[in-house]
Design a protein around this motif. Structure first.
Motif, short mmCIF file in Angstrom:
data_model
loop_
_atom_site.label_atom_id
_atom_site.label_comp_id
_atom_site.label_asym_id
_atom_site.label_seq_id
_atom_site.Cartn_x
_atom_site.Cartn_y
_atom_site.Cartn_z
N ALA A 101 0.84 -1.20 0.00
CA ALA A 101 0.00 0.00 0.00
C ALA A 101 0.87 1.25 0.00
O ALA A 101 0.55 2.24 -0.67
CB ALA A 101 -0.94 -0.01 1.20
N LYS A 102 1.97 1.23 0.73
CA LYS A 102 2.88 2.38 0.74
C LYS A 102 3.46 2.59 -0.66
O LYS A 102 3.51 3.70 -1.17
CB LYS A 102 4.01 2.14 1.75
CG LYS A 102 4.89 3.37 1.91
CD LYS A 102 6.21 3.15 2.63
CE LYS A 102 6.18 2.60 3.99
NZ LYS A 102 7.52 2.64 4.64
N ARG B 279 3.57 5.43 -5.87
CA ARG B 279 3.44 5.29 -7.33
C ARG B 279 2.33 6.21 -7.89
O ARG B 279 2.43 6.70 -9.01
CB ARG B 279 3.13 3.84 -7.70
CG ARG B 279 3.05 3.59 -9.20
CD ARG B 279 2.59 2.18 -9.56
NE ARG B 279 3.02 1.14 -8.67
CZ ARG B 279 4.19 0.49 -8.73
NH1 ARG B 279 5.05 0.80 -9.67
NH2 ARG B 279 4.49 -0.45 -7.87
N SER B 280 1.31 6.49 -7.08
CA SER B 280 0.19 7.31 -7.54
C SER B 280 0.51 8.81 -7.57
O SER B 280 -0.24 9.59 -8.15
CB SER B 280 -1.03 7.09 -6.64
OG SER B 280 -0.85 7.72 -5.38
N LEU B 281 1.61 9.21 -6.98
CA LEU B 281 1.97 10.63 -6.91
C LEU B 281 2.60 11.10 -8.21
O LEU B 281 3.48 10.42 -8.76
CB LEU B 281 2.93 10.87 -5.75
CG LEU B 281 2.44 10.45 -4.37
CD1 LEU B 281 3.55 10.59 -3.35
CD2 LEU B 281 1.21 11.27 -3.98
N PRO B 282 2.19 12.26 -8.71
CA PRO B 282 2.76 12.77 -9.97
C PRO B 282 4.28 12.90 -9.94
O PRO B 282 4.94 12.73 -10.96
CB PRO B 282 2.12 14.15 -10.13
CG PRO B 282 0.92 14.15 -9.25
CD PRO B 282 1.17 13.16 -8.16
N LEU B 283 4.83 13.13 -8.78
CA LEU B 283 6.27 13.29 -8.63
C LEU B 283 7.03 12.03 -9.06
O LEU B 283 8.16 12.11 -9.55
CB LEU B 283 6.59 13.62 -7.17
CG LEU B 283 7.98 14.09 -6.82
CD1 LEU B 283 8.30 15.40 -7.54
CD2 LEU B 283 8.11 14.28 -5.33
N PRO C 46 8.90 0.41 -11.27
CA PRO C 46 8.53 -0.21 -10.00
C PRO C 46 9.71 -0.32 -9.03
O PRO C 46 9.55 -0.09 -7.83
CB PRO C 46 8.01 -1.59 -10.41
CG PRO C 46 7.46 -1.36 -11.79
CD PRO C 46 8.42 -0.38 -12.42
N GLY C 47 10.88 -0.62 -9.52
CA GLY C 47 12.06 -0.70 -8.66
C GLY C 47 12.43 0.64 -8.06
O GLY C 47 12.82 0.73 -6.89
N GLY D 233 -4.14 11.72 0.13
CA GLY D 233 -3.52 11.62 -1.18
C GLY D 233 -2.81 12.88 -1.63
O GLY D 233 -2.04 12.85 -2.58
N ASP D 234 -3.08 14.01 -0.96
CA ASP D 234 -2.39 15.25 -1.31
C ASP D 234 -1.01 15.27 -0.66
O ASP D 234 -0.75 14.56 0.31
CB ASP D 234 -3.20 16.46 -0.84
CG ASP D 234 -4.49 16.66 -1.63
OD1 ASP D 234 -4.53 16.26 -2.81
OD2 ASP D 234 -5.45 17.21 -1.06
N PHE D 235 -0.13 16.10 -1.20
CA PHE D 235 1.24 16.15 -0.71
C PHE D 235 1.79 17.56 -0.79
O PHE D 235 1.25 18.42 -1.49
CB PHE D 235 2.13 15.18 -1.49
CG PHE D 235 2.14 15.43 -2.98
CD1 PHE D 235 3.12 16.23 -3.54
CD2 PHE D 235 1.19 14.86 -3.80
CE1 PHE D 235 3.14 16.47 -4.91
CE2 PHE D 235 1.20 15.09 -5.18
CZ PHE D 235 2.18 15.90 -5.72
N PHE D 236 2.89 17.78 -0.07
CA PHE D 236 3.58 19.07 -0.12
C PHE D 236 5.04 18.88 0.25
O PHE D 236 5.42 17.86 0.81
CB PHE D 236 2.91 20.10 0.80
CG PHE D 236 2.98 19.75 2.26
CD1 PHE D 236 4.03 20.19 3.04
CD2 PHE D 236 2.01 18.95 2.85
CE1 PHE D 236 4.11 19.86 4.39
CE2 PHE D 236 2.07 18.63 4.19
CZ PHE D 236 3.12 19.07 4.96
N GLY D 237 5.84 19.88 -0.09
CA GLY D 237 7.23 19.89 0.31
C GLY D 237 8.22 19.50 -0.76
O GLY D 237 9.43 19.67 -0.58
#
Length: 133
Positions: A7-8, A13-17, A23-24, A77-81
């Protein structure tokens, strides 16, 4: 709620970054990510300060502010930094938890070491950050 390893990895993987990472490569990023719990009202980032971490909200909410104005609310699901971490520029906004937050955090020193050790990941992340700025 603690994420299991898969899950982590899927969350990262789902983050645009990290969208262009293999996968590796995603697994390498997941290996340096820690889960933490943060209390409501805690300042998670301070505008104009140096960025020391990249944060993904798993559960909870946080307001993004510039000056005294709330400009966005972050949710699951949102992120920052990422921009401050990759560019070295000061934070462009403050982030304050508006509820208890369960988050995935990648510390700056570990992230920078990963980018130094994995030039392919570095190039992909820098491209993604350039698209966001």
């Amino acid at each position: 709620m603690r994420l299991h390893k898969d899950a982590k990895t899927e969350l990262i993987r789902s983050l645009p970054l990290f969208a262009d990472c293999t996968p590796g490569e995603v697994a390498e990023v997941a290996a340096i990510a820690d889960e933490i719990d943060l209390r409501s009202g805690l300042r998670l980032a301070t505008e104009k300060a140096d960025g020391q971490e990249f944060v993904v909200i798993i559960e909870g909410t946080a307001d993004v502010t510039q000056g005294d104005a709330v400009i966005n609310t972050l949710r699951s699901g949102d992120f920052f930094g990422e921009i401050a971490l990759v560019t070295g520029e000061p934070r462009t906004a403050s982030v304050i938890a508006t509820s208890d937050v369960h988050a995935l955090v990648i510390e700056g020193h570990a992230f920078r070491r990963l980018l130094e050790d994995a030039p392919d990941i570095d190039a992909k992340v820098r491209r993604a950050v350039a698209e966001r700025t």
